[in-house]
Design a protein around this motif. Structure first.
Motif, PDB file in Angstrom:
ATOM      1  N   THR A 130       0.825  -1.213   0.000  1.00  0.00           N
ATOM      2  CA  THR A 130       0.000   0.000   0.000  1.00  0.00           C
ATOM      3  C   THR A 130       0.855   1.257   0.000  1.00  0.00           C
ATOM      4  N   ALA A 135      -4.787   4.061  -3.823  1.00  0.00           N
ATOM      5  CA  ALA A 135      -5.869   3.386  -3.105  1.00  0.00           C
ATOM      6  C   ALA A 135      -6.801   2.640  -4.053  1.00  0.00           C
ATOM      7  N   GLU A 191      -5.862   1.829   1.742  1.00  0.00           N
ATOM      8  CA  GLU A 191      -5.562   3.036   2.508  1.00  0.00           C
ATOM      9  C   GLU A 191      -4.820   4.006   1.598  1.00  0.00           C
ATOM     10  N   LYS A 192      -5.023   5.281   1.836  1.00  0.00           N
ATOM     11  CA  LYS A 192      -4.429   6.295   0.975  1.00  0.00           C
ATOM     12  C   LYS A 192      -2.980   6.521   1.391  1.00  0.00           C
TER      13      LYS A 192
END
Length: 596
Positions: A130, A135, A191-192
């Motif tokens: 991530t 995202a 998740e960003k």
């Protein structure tokens, strides 16, 4: 972890006039545990410079070719033929034989021997990234990984699932249970990544606009302001990129150390959008306009580049030493048009519609970023013997192909004829004496000296990372340890006994056959609040005579230290580092010290 001054202790083992030297006496707890070197099978022996090359051989239909012998292979280094001294053929088994029972550990004893923590056979790490992936692409990855588990997971595929975000997190240890793996992937929620937002410089710039029009003087000031703001944001973007690269490389090294002691090839499937191995930015010098204190003028520009190649070489060298092949899977799938996205207003920073030239420059930058990130994925795969899968939407199938490709291979080992370890790249060529076959392997390595040239800061960071309670156990140096609670008192001296398998250490050998080892021992006690309550960091030199080596290899290299602690609950973390190679082993255990 702040390191204390290391004390140098020299241990020399002398032989008496007795007919046979018994060597160091075995510790009672080793006998109680039933631990012997028969159970130990680390992936490599580092007392000599053995180069291992794993080779995948397929026919024209893409099927793995079986029943090849050592005589069918020829290996060259920088064009010179090498003698193959190690050969094995590894094939996946439909029904693996049950593992031999492992003796249970007695109280107060811990170990990092791979057979106590990992199942036998081939291992695959699925790393869901991530940190380097947008995202929206993470959501796509999650969907496709669940589809892979439903449709392509084979029996006895032993997979561990990790998530790489701001830190490395284990979602599931090695298992072939599909339900456990599904639960782990479901826990992977998008998740960003903050760093990618910081690096989107053009999207962060404001779009000033005046409804009554903009005078030439005001427009000039706005352009100057935007130029300076772009430089500031670009500097922030470089720091964000540096953070992404360093965290990703560190995660790769942690995983390599964790599985390096397990015998055979391991697959690391990296599902990511990756990063470039170089970054560039401009430094602009300004001068003030004396007639207008609010106005500045650019007088020079300097193009600066930063490269992560040295850190990349260090990381792939450790991956290769640990027999970890990286399979890079582009999380973006099939990349389509780069002209614009839903967030693009079509206006430039002056709130004017973009011209064709501006669109062209934007597309060029995006294309270059895509090419650079995919080049990084390709390099990781090429230099570790894996493969890269990019520009395809069936990334679930790419994961399945990676597991199948890494399950069947031939392992070739040789001692290079060139003994000059100068850090330069050496090209490896493998040839098979059968027509019509395709072979795949890593195409070289960097001949770094055995004595590690890592800077002190890098060594400290590696040890601190490995000792962290949340870090996976490192297995490149294998050892057992005993930590026994002493008699209760206000301040207790807690004895810590190490027993290191010397076959996982590197030795310098003199003309008389005496082996000289330099080993670092680290012991740390973490309190309930996560802070270090006590630690010991000691460098230890041992000179072992040739006639004592067999006994030392069987019994282990002992070392004793103590931690002074008050009553309380602690997490003990222990590390052993080979000073010549930089290889690490870690383990740990909880410790309860009761008060009177």
């Amino acid at each position: 972890m702040k390191r204390s001054l290391m004390f140098i202790i020299v241990l020399s083992l002398f032989v008496t006039a007795a007919p046979a030297s018994p060597g160091p006496k075995p510790t009672p707890w080793q006998h109680d545990a039933g631990i012997s070197s028969d159970h130990l099978s680390p992936a490599m022996r580092v007392s000599t410079r053995l180069v291992l090359v794993d080779v995948s051989v397929t026919d024209k239909a893409g099927k793995h070719v079986k029943n090849l012998a050592a005589s069918d292979f020829k290996i060259l280094e920088d064009g010179k033929a090498q003698r193959v001294t190690l050969f094995s053929a590894e094939q996946p088994q439909a029904s693996p034989a049950p593992a031999s029972p492992i003796p249970s550990l007695p109280p107060n004893v811990c170990t990092n021997r791979p057979e106590y923590a990992m199942p036998p056979g081939g291992l695959t790490i699925l790393l869901l990234d991530t940190l380097n992936t947008r995202a929206q692409d993470q959501g796509y990855v999650r969907t496709r990984m669940l589809h892979f588990l439903d449709t392509q997971l084979a029996a006895h595929d032993r997979i561990a699932v990790f998530r790489l975000g701001q830190s490395l997190r284990e979602l599931q240890d090695f298992t072939d249970d599909p339900e456990l793996l599904r639960d782990a992937v479901k826990e992977f929620t998008p998740e960003k990544p903050g760093q990618l937002d910081v690096e989107a410089v053009e999207k962060r710039l404001p779009h000033p606009y005046e409804s009554g029009g903009t005078s030439a003087q005001t427009a000039q000031r706005l352009m100057t302001m935007l130029t300076q703001l772009r430089e500031f944001y670009s500097e922030q973007a470089n720091f964000a990129l540096d953070e992404r690269v360093q965290k990703t490389m560190a995660a790769f090294r942690i995983l390599a150390r964790a599985v390096g002691g397990h015998p055979g090839r391991k697959n690391l499937i990296w599902v990511s959008a990756a990063f470039p191995l170089t970054s560039a930015h401009k430094v602009v010098q300004y001068k003030a306009d004396l007639s207008d204190p609010n106005r500045t003028e650019a007088i020079s520009e300097i193009d600066l580049q930063h490269s992560y190649i040295a850190d990349f070489h260090r990381t792939v060298a450790l991956l290769a030493d640990a027999q970890v092949a990286v399979y890079s899977v582009d999380a973006r799938g099939l990349v389509g048009s780069m002209v614009s996205d839903a967030e693009d207003s079509g206006a430039n920073e002056m709130s004017q519609f973009k011209t064709g030239a501006e669109y062209g420059e934007e597309i060029s930058k995006q294309s270059a970023a895509l090419i650079d990130s995919q080049a990084t994925m390709t390099q990781f795969a090429a230099e570790t013997g894996g493969r890269v899968y990019k520009n395809r939407n069936d990334i679930d199938h790419a994961v399945g192909l990676s597991i199948r490709d890494g399950a069947a291979y031939y392992s070739l080992g040789y001692y290079p004829q060139d003994k000059h370890w100068n850090g330069k790249f050496r090209k490896i060529q493998v040839q098979v004496d059968r027509p019509g076959l395709e072979i795949h392997y890593r195409h070289g390595y960097y001949a770094a000296p055995l004595e590690t040239n890592s800077q002190q800061a890098e060594q400290t960071a590696d040890i601190a990372s490995a000792l962290a309670p949340a870090s996976p156990e490192a297995t490149l140096v294998v050892f057992d340890a005993k930590v026994s609670p002493p008699v209760q008192s206000a301040k207790m001296q807690v004895p810590v006994e190490f027993l290191v398998d010397v076959s996982t250490l590197s030795a310098a050998e003199d003309k008389d056959g005496k082996r000289e080892y330099t080993v670092e021992f680290h012991a740390a006690a973490f309190a309930a609040d996560g802070k270090i309550a006590a630690h010991q960091d000691i460098k230890f030199k041992a000179a072992i005579k040739q006639q004592d080596y067999a006994a030392m290899r069987k019994q282990g290299l002992p070392f004793h230290t103590e931690l002074e602690l008050p009553p309380g609950r602690y997490q003990i973390r222990l590390a052993v580092r080979d000073d010549r190679t930089g290889f690490l082993g870690t383990t740990g255990m909880p410790l309860l010290l009761n008060s009177n």
